[in-house]
Design a protein around this motif. Structure first.
Motif, PDB file in Angstrom:
ATOM      1  N   HIS A 122       0.817  -1.214   0.000  1.00  0.00           N
ATOM      2  CA  HIS A 122       0.000   0.000   0.000  1.00  0.00           C
ATOM      3  C   HIS A 122       0.851   1.265   0.000  1.00  0.00           C
ATOM      4  O   HIS A 122       0.490   2.268   0.613  1.00  0.00           O
ATOM      5  N   GLY A 123       1.966   1.231  -0.686  1.00  0.00           N
ATOM      6  CA  GLY A 123       2.820   2.407  -0.766  1.00  0.00           C
ATOM      7  C   GLY A 123       4.104   2.222   0.016  1.00  0.00           C
ATOM      8  O   GLY A 123       4.425   1.126   0.501  1.00  0.00           O
ATOM      9  N   HIS A 124       4.851   3.296   0.135  1.00  0.00           N
ATOM     10  CA  HIS A 124       6.155   3.243   0.790  1.00  0.00           C
ATOM     11  C   HIS A 124       6.052   3.768   2.219  1.00  0.00           C
ATOM     12  O   HIS A 124       5.630   4.899   2.450  1.00  0.00           O
ATOM     13  N   PHE A 125       6.443   2.935   3.160  1.00  0.00           N
ATOM     14  CA  PHE A 125       6.412   3.305   4.571  1.00  0.00           C
ATOM     15  C   PHE A 125       7.834   3.434   5.109  1.00  0.00           C
ATOM     16  O   PHE A 125       8.694   2.590   4.834  1.00  0.00           O
ATOM     17  N   THR A 126       8.058   4.473   5.904  1.00  0.00           N
ATOM     18  CA  THR A 126       9.299   4.603   6.667  1.00  0.00           C
ATOM     19  C   THR A 126       8.927   4.859   8.120  1.00  0.00           C
ATOM     20  O   THR A 126       8.197   5.802   8.427  1.00  0.00           O
ATOM     21  N   LEU A 127       9.425   4.005   8.989  1.00  0.00           N
ATOM     22  CA  LEU A 127       9.169   4.133  10.419  1.00  0.00           C
ATOM     23  C   LEU A 127      10.406   4.699  11.100  1.00  0.00           C
ATOM     24  O   LEU A 127      11.503   4.155  10.975  1.00  0.00           O
ATOM     25  N   TYR A 128      10.217   5.799  11.791  1.00  0.00           N
ATOM     26  CA  TYR A 128      11.265   6.387  12.625  1.00  0.00           C
ATOM     27  C   TYR A 128      10.983   5.953  14.064  1.00  0.00           C
ATOM     28  O   TYR A 128       9.907   6.225  14.604  1.00  0.00           O
ATOM     29  N   GLY A 129      11.947   5.276  14.661  1.00  0.00           N
ATOM     30  CA  GLY A 129      11.724   4.754  15.997  1.00  0.00           C
ATOM     31  C   GLY A 129      13.012   4.614  16.781  1.00  0.00           C
ATOM     32  O   GLY A 129      14.076   5.059  16.349  1.00  0.00           O
ATOM     33  N   PHE A 130      12.881   3.970  17.925  1.00  0.00           N
ATOM     34  CA  PHE A 130      14.026   3.634  18.767  1.00  0.00           C
ATOM     35  C   PHE A 130      13.843   2.192  19.189  1.00  0.00           C
ATOM     36  O   PHE A 130      12.716   1.780  19.522  1.00  0.00           O
ATOM     37  N   HIS A 131      14.904   1.407  19.174  1.00  0.00           N
ATOM     38  CA  HIS A 131      14.754  -0.039  19.302  1.00  0.00           C
ATOM     39  C   HIS A 131      14.220  -0.484  20.661  1.00  0.00           C
ATOM     40  O   HIS A 131      13.755  -1.613  20.803  1.00  0.00           O
ATOM     41  N   LEU A 132      14.229   0.390  21.661  1.00  0.00           N
ATOM     42  CA  LEU A 132      13.674   0.063  22.973  1.00  0.00           C
ATOM     43  C   LEU A 132      12.313   0.713  23.205  1.00  0.00           C
ATOM     44  O   LEU A 132      11.770   0.625  24.305  1.00  0.00           O
TER      45      LEU A 132
END
Length: 212
Positions: free
Chosen positions: A5-15
């Motif tokens: 459903h398109g291009h997703f980029t998730l900005y996160g922190f591994h904890l």
């Protein structure tokens, strides 16, 4: 194979358990996504990040040119976009909304106890205040499964389950052992049996990652 459903980029922190919610939803709905690890240095120095996340928090999700923040809001958006794990009618919509509000309010205590336990921070007075609240949240969810449902809203998982799962899985890091809540423990095992479901620490790496 699920449709993209398109291009997703998730900005996160591994904890970050809120970030893990979003990664879990993308994984279970079969959506590839790029992942950007947002540590303290990244937050302080990356100009693009400061324009993306209006409050400087994770998770932040971009979907093509759209930017979304706040984990439970993102879950509802992804349910609409992908057609997966969302409510099917108006009555279900109300129940989903209620559970997500409850999750955002009550499970912050579970998250804090786990964070303090993992990092060895938090004074005794603070821990003594938060721990009973976290225990009550887990007990409420455990009691909910006494009715016999496999998942929070019935026999199939929804974004309500996805919202709760990361915090429940990591609760033992704060001394909240799963054996104290046997129905909740059984629910985590049912969740882990679902396609695309993994432990939160297996969902997010501690480095940037491109979609496979």
């Amino acid at each position: 194979m699920p449709a993209s459903h398109g291009h997703f980029t998730l900005y996160g922190f591994h904890l970050s358990m809120p970030a893990a919610k979003v990664a879990l939803m993308l994984s279970m709905s079969g959506q590839p996504f790029d992942y950007v690890q947002v540590d303290r240095a990244y937050r302080d120095t990356n100009a693009e990040w400061k324009t993306l996340s209006r409050w400087g928090e994770v998770p932040t999700l971009t979907h093509d040119r759209r930017v979304l923040v706040q984990s439970n809001t993102i879950l509802r958006y992804l349910a609409r976009v992908t057609g997966a794990f969302g409510p099917k009618d108006e009555a279900a919509e109300q129940r989903v909304s209620e559970w997500l509000e409850w999750n955002g309010d009550r499970f912050k205590d579970v998250n804090q106890i786990r964070f303090f336990g993992k990092t060895g921070t938090g004074g005794k007075d603070l821990l003594d205040y938060i721990r009973p609240r976290a225990e009550k949240a887990l007990t409420t969810l455990d009691d909910h499964f006494a009715a016999g449902n496999d998942f929070i809203l019935g026999q199939q998982p929804t974004i309500c389950d996805i919202a709760c799962f990361p915090n429940v899985m990591t609760a033992p890091e704060g001394g909240l052992e799963h054996d104290r809540w046997p129905r909740l423990k059984a629910w985590t095992e049912r969740m882990l049996a679902q396609p695309g479901c993994k432990h939160p620490y297996d969902m997010l790496p501690d480095h940037d990652r491109k979609a496979a």
